[in-house]
Each structure stands twice: as C-alpha cells, then as structure tokens.
Design an enzyme around this catalytic site. Structure first.
Site, PDB file in Angstrom:
ATOM      1  N   ASP A   7       0.811  -1.209   0.000  1.00  0.00           N
ATOM      2  CA  ASP A   7       0.000   0.000   0.000  1.00  0.00           C
ATOM      3  C   ASP A   7       0.852   1.271   0.000  1.00  0.00           C
ATOM      4  OD1 ASP A   7      -2.080  -1.741   0.080  1.00  0.00           O
ATOM      5  OD2 ASP A   7      -2.543  -1.444   2.204  1.00  0.00           O
ATOM      6  N   THR A  19      -9.831   2.138   6.555  1.00  0.00           N
ATOM      7  CA  THR A  19      -9.351   0.790   6.868  1.00  0.00           C
ATOM      8  C   THR A  19      -7.900   0.805   7.342  1.00  0.00           C
ATOM      9  OG1 THR A  19      -8.822   0.529   4.504  1.00  0.00           O
ATOM     10  CG2 THR A  19     -10.922  -0.352   5.268  1.00  0.00           C
ATOM     11  N   ASP A  76      -5.335  11.459  23.106  1.00  0.00           N
ATOM     12  CA  ASP A  76      -4.034  11.344  22.451  1.00  0.00           C
ATOM     13  C   ASP A  76      -3.981  12.063  21.113  1.00  0.00           C
ATOM     14  OD1 ASP A  76      -2.944   9.946  24.499  1.00  0.00           O
ATOM     15  OD2 ASP A  76      -3.012   7.980  23.534  1.00  0.00           O
TER      16      ASP A  76
END
Length: 454
Positions: free
Chosen positions: A184, A317, A306
């Site tokens: 990716d 995803t 955070d």
C-alpha cells in the site's frame, strides 16, 4: 384523487413509469431477476387473460437525495439551485477507464529495500519497453540500487529509462499511466508525487498487507494489455486537501493565496493532498492533546485525548480502523473524524459530508502543542494560534480495479483484515424434531429424553 397542479402534471408526464405503479402493486409484484443496461429494475406484471404483458421500469437511485432527478418535495418544497455549491457524484457502476489517445509514458514505482521485488520489476520494465514500446519513468534512486545493477537483464535496459527525483522534478502532465509494485505504501507514494491530477494507477500486490493492491503479478502481461486497451473499472479514491495556516503568516495569507484553474483555491506552499489520513497527536508531550474542532466555521467540540484522525474512506481501513472507526467504501463521499484514545467514553467516531471544511487548532487552554503528519510523512508541529484546514480535494486517485469496485473491496477486507472470519456455527440436529413435535418441549427436555432412551 386531488387534481394535479401544472408542475406536477409535467413531472408525471416526464416520469410516466413511476406514476403508474401503486403502493399495493409495488408490494405484491414478483420481480424478474434481470436488469437493463443502466442497472434499472424491470418488473413484469401478470396481465388479465387475453392481454399483453405490462412492464414497469423502476429507475435505479443515482442521486444522494432522491431516487430520481426530480428534486421537488411535495407541492411546494424543493432544493434551492446553486451551481457553485453542488458537488456532483457519479454513479460508481459507470466509472470505467477509457483512453482518448493511446498511453505512451508509464511511471513504474517499486517497493524500496525489498529484494523480492527486483525480478518482477526488471521483467515488467523489459516487457513495457520491448513489447509495448512505451517510455518508462523510474525514480533516480532506483538506478543506484546495487543489487539491481548486478542483474544482466537490467543492465541492457538501464540506459533506456527516464528518471526523475522526488521534490525536484514536476511530473504533472508528463505521465499517462502508473504501475505500482509492492504494498500500500507504493500507492501512497504515487499520490504524494501528484498533488493535482493523478494518472490511472494499477497496483500489483508484492508487499505485506496489499489492501490497496488488487492485482497479482502472475499474468501481468494479460492484465496490463487489457487495461491499456481500456477494459477496466475504476475506483475514484478521494483525497483530503490540507492547508496549514501559521499564526506568523496570517498577515501575508491573502498575498500567497492562489486560485486553481479548476476552482481549487489553495495557498501556494502550504497545501498537501493525502490519500489515507491526516493525524494530529500530542507528540512527545506527556499531557493530553486539547484540540478545537470547527466545521464550516462553527465550533463543534474539543478533543481531549491522544489526538485526532481525519481520514478519507480509503483511510478508514488504516489507522482509523485501529482506533475504532467504521470501514467505509471508497466511493462514499465522506470525511471521517476519529479520536485517538479520547478521555471521554461518549466520544465516538463520526462521519461528515465530503463538501465541508474542517478546521483544527490547538485550544488556548492546552498545556502543550500538537504534531501533524500527512499520510505518515511531513511531520510538523502545530503551535498555539496555528490552524489546519481540511476538506475534500477535487483531485482523486483513480485506482484500476482487478474485477470491480464491490468485489475488490470485499476481497481486500477478507484477505487483508480477515473481516468477519470465524468458525461456522454448527446446526442443531434436534431442530427438526423440535419443530415437528408441535409441543412446548425445550431442547433440554429433548436431551433428557435421549438419556432415558439409552
């Protein structure tokens, strides 16, 4: 029935197939298992004896607001027309690749520091040069790979490659087609290289996860030939346009603002497009992040935790999924806002329309600054008084599908994330006995009866 007004008569005349089907007919009809060329449902009505079959066409929903192009609600209400505020969403099923002239130049991006990619890279480049007579571009760092330079086949084609250097050379309008070899990260890098219009991207899975790389390299010749002939579906992956506004630069902001020819107004040097997400976090500070979030200029909430993830549907995803967000199909026009470990049990991830503008800034009461990263790169500090503005860019990444939008996405969910993978529940053998008995016996009673029979 009440008489129709003139405009209603015009609408009924324009859509006669819609107006002639009653609610009772709609609920009681038997539907044919067939569609027309536009994926509209065709319904066959059983006629009285001696008459011909009557067909009704129910048009497929192609609008975000209504099942037909008519945007009128009741006798008086309708959507106010304003062409400057309309974002057109194309029907995903009609997104097919076509070349208005044969592609000549191809950019090949390979995964770095991975010896297993070298042989496929040489094989692909050699085929593109000799069989397809294309001009092949690669990054200049590729020619410096020691292992690659030891390959005899690569030495023969090395001088035929055109090189570029990231950050120095502009590839806009120079590349017709992109091929990625790796994971990716190669697709994210391709998105980074093209900060405006992106050529079609064909990604081969030669990395680790491969969520965005649907093609296998085994028969790359057949697959590439089919794509170069224009036989492929596209997934338009939206990107986020992120603009940093520094407190010190506000006086000069009006001078640095440029207007894109396609209407994308952006500061000349502070704009960056991201494919996955932009992350705002607390960095090395031990204190909670305190970030103010605005939507179209209106204050929404303050994020105490955070940090915050603002992602595209493609990025849903990635980091957002790990932070508890829902996974969204890349064709959905939306922006996801996901808190990172919020100090509030009720702070759930939200989805907002793609056309809005988000403004993120460090709260005046914050004990520390924040840090921003764009697709995991270009990490920089966000000081008090600075702001980050995020909206959907007009330049998506056109990813080529191996099959189609739906099949590719669910295959990646299953293969990459093992989505909804579990052992099948066993059926109850006693279920048929329970239903056939017609009594009030429970399953426990049936089990006891079996024990007595033994």
């Amino acid at each position: 029935m009440f008489p129709l007004r003139p405009k209603q008569q015009q609408a009924a005349a324009f859509f006669p197939l819609h107006s002639s089907l009653s609610i009772e007919e709609f609920n009681n009809v038997k539907w044919e298992d067939m569609n027309d060329c536009n994926n509209n449902c065709i319904q066959e009505l059983t006629p009285p004896s001696g008459t011909k079959n009557k067909r009704h066409l129910l048009r497929r929903t192609r609008s975000l607001n209504a099942p037909s192009p008519v945007q009128q609600f009741g006798p008086c209400g309708r959507i106010m027309k304003n062409s400057a505020m309309v974002m057109q969403i194309q029907d995903p099923a009609s997104q097919r690749l076509t070349w208005y002239k044969p592609p000549l130049t191809v950019l090949v991006i390979k995964k770095v520091s991975d010896a297993s990619v070298l042989a496929p890279f040489v094989q692909l480049v050699e085929w593109l040069l000799e069989e397809k007579c294309m001009v092949v571009w690669v990054e200049s760092a590729v020619l410096e790979d020691a292992l690659l330079n030891e390959d005899v086949r690569f030495k023969a084609i090395r001088d035929k490659l055109v090189t570029f250097k990231d950050g120095r050379d502009d590839l806009t309008d120079r590349i017709d087609f992109i091929v990625c070899l790796g994971g990716d990260g190669t697709l994210l890098y391709a998105s980074l290289l093209f900060q405006q219009s992106v050529p079609p991207v064909m990604a081969f899975h030669l990395g680790s996860l491969g969520f965005l790389t649907p093609f296998r390299f085994d028969n790359f010749q057949e697959q590439l030939t089919s794509v170069l002939e224009g036989h492929a579906a596209l997934t338009l992956r939206s990107r986020l346009r992120c603009v940093m506004h520094r407190r010190a630069d506000r006086k000069h902001e009006a001078k640095t603002l440029e207007v894109d020819p396609d209407g994308d107004a952006r500061p000349a040097s502070n704009s960056i497009l991201v494919l996955n997400e932009v992350v705002i976090d607390r960095g090395p500070s031990p204190y909670l992040s305190n970030i103010d979030l605005f939507l179209d200029g209106k204050y929404i909430t303050s994020v105490q935790g955070d940090g915050l993830i603002v992602s595209t549907p493609t990025g849903s995803t990635a980091y957002a999924a790990a932070a508890g967000a829902s996974m969204i199909h890349p064709s959905v026009p939306a922006i996801m806002v996901t808190p990172i470990c919020p100090h509030s049990l009720s702070f759930r991830p939200i989805v907002v329309p793609a056309g809005v503008e988000l403004k993120i800034s460090v709260s005046p009461e914050s004990r520390n600054t924040s840090w921003v990263s764009f697709d995991g790169r270009n990490r920089q500090e966000l000081f008090h008084g600075d702001s980050l503005r995020v909206t959907t860019s007009i330049y998506p990444v056109p990813g080529i599908c191996a099959q189609d939008q739906i099949s590719d996405w669910f295959a990646s969910l299953a293969d990459g994330l093992h989505w909804n993978v579990r052992k099948r529940q066993k059926c109850l053998d006693e279920l048929s006995d329970l239903t056939a008995s017609g009594s009030e016996d429970t399953l426990d009673e049936i089990e006891n009866m079996k024990l007595y029979d033994v």
